[in-house]
Write an enzyme that holds these catalytic residues in place. Sequence first.
Site, mmCIF file in Angstrom:
data_model
loop_
_atom_site.group_PDB
_atom_site.id
_atom_site.type_symbol
_atom_site.label_atom_id
_atom_site.label_comp_id
_atom_site.label_asym_id
_atom_site.label_seq_id
_atom_site.Cartn_x
_atom_site.Cartn_y
_atom_site.Cartn_z
ATOM 1 N N GLU A 22 0.782 -1.226 0.000
ATOM 2 C CA GLU A 22 0.000 0.000 0.000
ATOM 3 C C GLU A 22 0.819 1.285 0.000
ATOM 4 O OE1 GLU A 22 -3.460 0.099 -0.219
ATOM 5 O OE2 GLU A 22 -3.095 -2.020 -0.678
ATOM 6 N N SER A 46 -49.036 -37.297 0.814
ATOM 7 C CA SER A 46 -49.215 -38.467 1.682
ATOM 8 C C SER A 46 -48.313 -38.468 2.910
ATOM 9 C CB SER A 46 -48.965 -39.749 0.877
ATOM 10 O OG SER A 46 -49.943 -39.890 -0.137
#
Length: 711
Positions: free
Chosen positions: A137, A426
Amino acid sequence: MSSTGRRKPPLVADRRPKKRRKPAKPAKPARRTRTPRRAAKPRRGVVRRLFGWAWRLVWGVTLRAGLAVALILGLSVAYMSTTLPPISAQLDGRTRGSVTMLDRNGEVFAWRGEQFGGQITADTVAPVLKHAVIATEDKRFYRHFGLSPRGIASAISINLSEGRGPLSGHGGSTITQQTAKLLCLGVLYDPDKWKNEAEYEADCRRTTLWRKAKEAVYAMAMEVKYSKNEILTIYLNRAYLGAGARGFEAAAQRYFGKSANQVDAAEAAMLAGLLKAPTTYAPTNNLQRSRDRANLILGLMEDQGYLTQAELETARATPAELSEAAEARAGGYFADWVMGMGPDFLTRDTTEDVVLRTTFDPALQRSAEEALKHIFETRVKEGSKAQAAIVVMSADGAVRAMVGGRKTKTEGAFNRATMALRQTGSSFKPFVYAAALDLGFTPDATVVDEPVTFNVPGSGPYSPRNYDRQFRGRVTLTDALRHSLNVPTVRVADSVGLENVRKIAADFGIESDLAAGPAMALGASESTLLEMTGAYAGVLNGGSSVAPYGLVDLRLKGDGTPLMGQSGGMGERVISERAARSLTYMMYRVIEDGTGRRAKLEGRQAAGKTGTTSAARDAWFIGFTADYVAGVWMGYDDNTPLSGVTGSSLPAEIWRETMIRVHRGLPAHPLPMLVPEPPRAPARDPVPRQRSRDHEAENILNQVLRNLLGR
C-alpha cells in the site's frame, strides 16, 4: 686609465620617417537619420520595466498568498490535530456488533455482522504482516509527512492515460490518507442524517476535489498527533477485509483460524492482498484468485527487501490454506434460521458482540450436503432447475443440519426448509393413523378400500381415488399406510373425526392452516419441511410435541452468564406412548416392504413415509431411525410438476444417502416400536361396509371402548 685614442660616437636617436598624410576624402553629404530608429531604445525600456513590474507584482502576490495558504494550512493542521481523540478510541469503528455462532462442540462455524477480532498494534502483529501491508500500500510510509506528491502525480497520470478523470481510479493515497478515509475524516455516524451505514460509508468514500483537500489536511493532522506506528495500528484494526471481517485480527481468525501475530508470509500476503478489493479477493469466494494475488504481494516484499529469495520460494511453494470452518462455510441456512430465534436487538441489529451456542453439527451438515450433491450429480439430468431441502434433527427437536437448497455455500438465500410452504401430500397420513391409534385401534384393524363419495358442504361430492386407480377390498391399517392408499385413509379420518386429526397434527407442531374437508387427510394443506420433520420427531420420542430449535443459549462476548436460553424442545404429550410405538411400527413397514423401500438402510431399522402431491409438484420423504429424524423435500420453486419423480423415488434416495452418512460410525439401535401380536381372530373393521353412517359410528365407539378397557 689609458686611452686608445678612439672616441665613442655620440648617442643619437634614429630619425623617424614622416608619416604621409592621406589625402582627405571628399566630404559626403550627411544622411538624414530616421527618427523611429532613434526612438526604439526608449520603447524597449518601457516593455522591460512593465514586465519587471508585473513579475514583481505576481511574485509578491504569489509569495504572500503562498505564505497565507501555508499559514492557514498550518493552523488548520495544528487545530485539527488537537481535536483528534486518543488512539484507543480510533481502533474499533463499528456502529453495530457482531454475532459468532458455536456448534454443538463449542467450535465457531458461522459469523454474522462485522467481526472485530480485538485490538492489535503494529508492534504485536507478525512482522511479515506489517511488511506485506507496507509493501503493498505505501512503501514510503515511514518517509513521508502523510501525503506523497510523487504517488499523487503518478496516479493522476495513470488515470488520465486510461481515459478517466484525474481523481477516478488510482488515488495515490498513502496509508495515512487511507486511514483518514476509514475514520471518515472524524465524522461519526448519525442515523438521523444517513438512512443506513451503507449510505454513510459511501459518503465517506466520495472523491471530490474538496474532500481530497480535507483528507490531506486530516492526514497531516494525524501525522502531527500520532506516531507512524500508531497510524498503522489504526489502519490494521479498521480496514475491511471481506467476509464480515473488520481488521486484520478478525480476518486472520476468519480465514486461517489463528491470530494476526501468528500468520506466516503466505498468509500475510493473502491478507494484504485483500485491501485492494476485499470481496473479489476473499479466499472464501475464490481461493485460487486470492493465492494469485498473494503471489504478487510476495514478489513486492522480496523486491523491497522484506523477504529473501529463499523465503519467497518457500512461501510460494506452501500457499495459505483456509481453516476448516472458513473452507466449509458450513451452516449458512442454519445460521440464517437461528438468527431469528433471538430478539433482533441481540441478533440482526445488535450493537454488542454476541455469541450464540447452537445445536448445529458440522459433520451431519456435511453428510446432508454430500448426499444431496451425490443424487443430483448421478440421478438428475444436467441443467435441471429442481430444488431440494433437507433437515436433520434429534428426537427432542434439536436441529443438527439444514440444507435449504442446492446451493449450499450461501448466506441470506431463500431457505426452502423453513420458508417454503408446500402441500404435504401423503406425508401427512401418519397423523390420520395417529388419531385412530390414540383412540384405541391397532395396526391390524381393518378398513375397506372401495369407492366412496363424501358430500362436502360448500364443495359438493368428493370421491377419493388411490394413486394406481385400483381398489383392494379389506385391508389393515398397516397395509393402508404401507401402500399409501388414499381411500382407506380418508375413510379412517372421517370415522375418527376430521377435527380430531386436525388437532393432533396441530399439537405435533404443524402450525399452518389445515384444509377443511376430507382432502385434509391426503395432505391438501401446506406446511414447511421443518414443521413436518419436527412432527415426525414427536412420533419417535413417544408421542410428545416438539418445537424444533437451534439456539442453546445467547450471551455477550466475554460474559459467562447467558442472556437467554434454549427456545424449543419437547412439549406436552399429544398421543399415548402405545399409539406412538404402534405408529412407528406401521411406518417401519413402509420402508421394509412398502412405498419407501428405496430408503431402506442396511443393518439398521428405519421408519418413514413418502409423500407426493397432485401433479407431482412436491415430493417428500420423512423418516427416522432410533437416533435421528430427517426430512427431504423436492420440487420446483415455481411449482412446475416434477417429471417422473415421486416421494418414493429421488427424495427417498436422498434420505437414504443422508442417513447412511449421518450414522457412519454409530452402532445400530432398534426402533422404539410396538410390533402387534399375530391376530387370534379376524380383526374387526373400523369402517364396516353397507351400514348406515350412524351405525358405523356406534360400532367404532364400541370397539374403542373395548380396546381402551383391554389395554
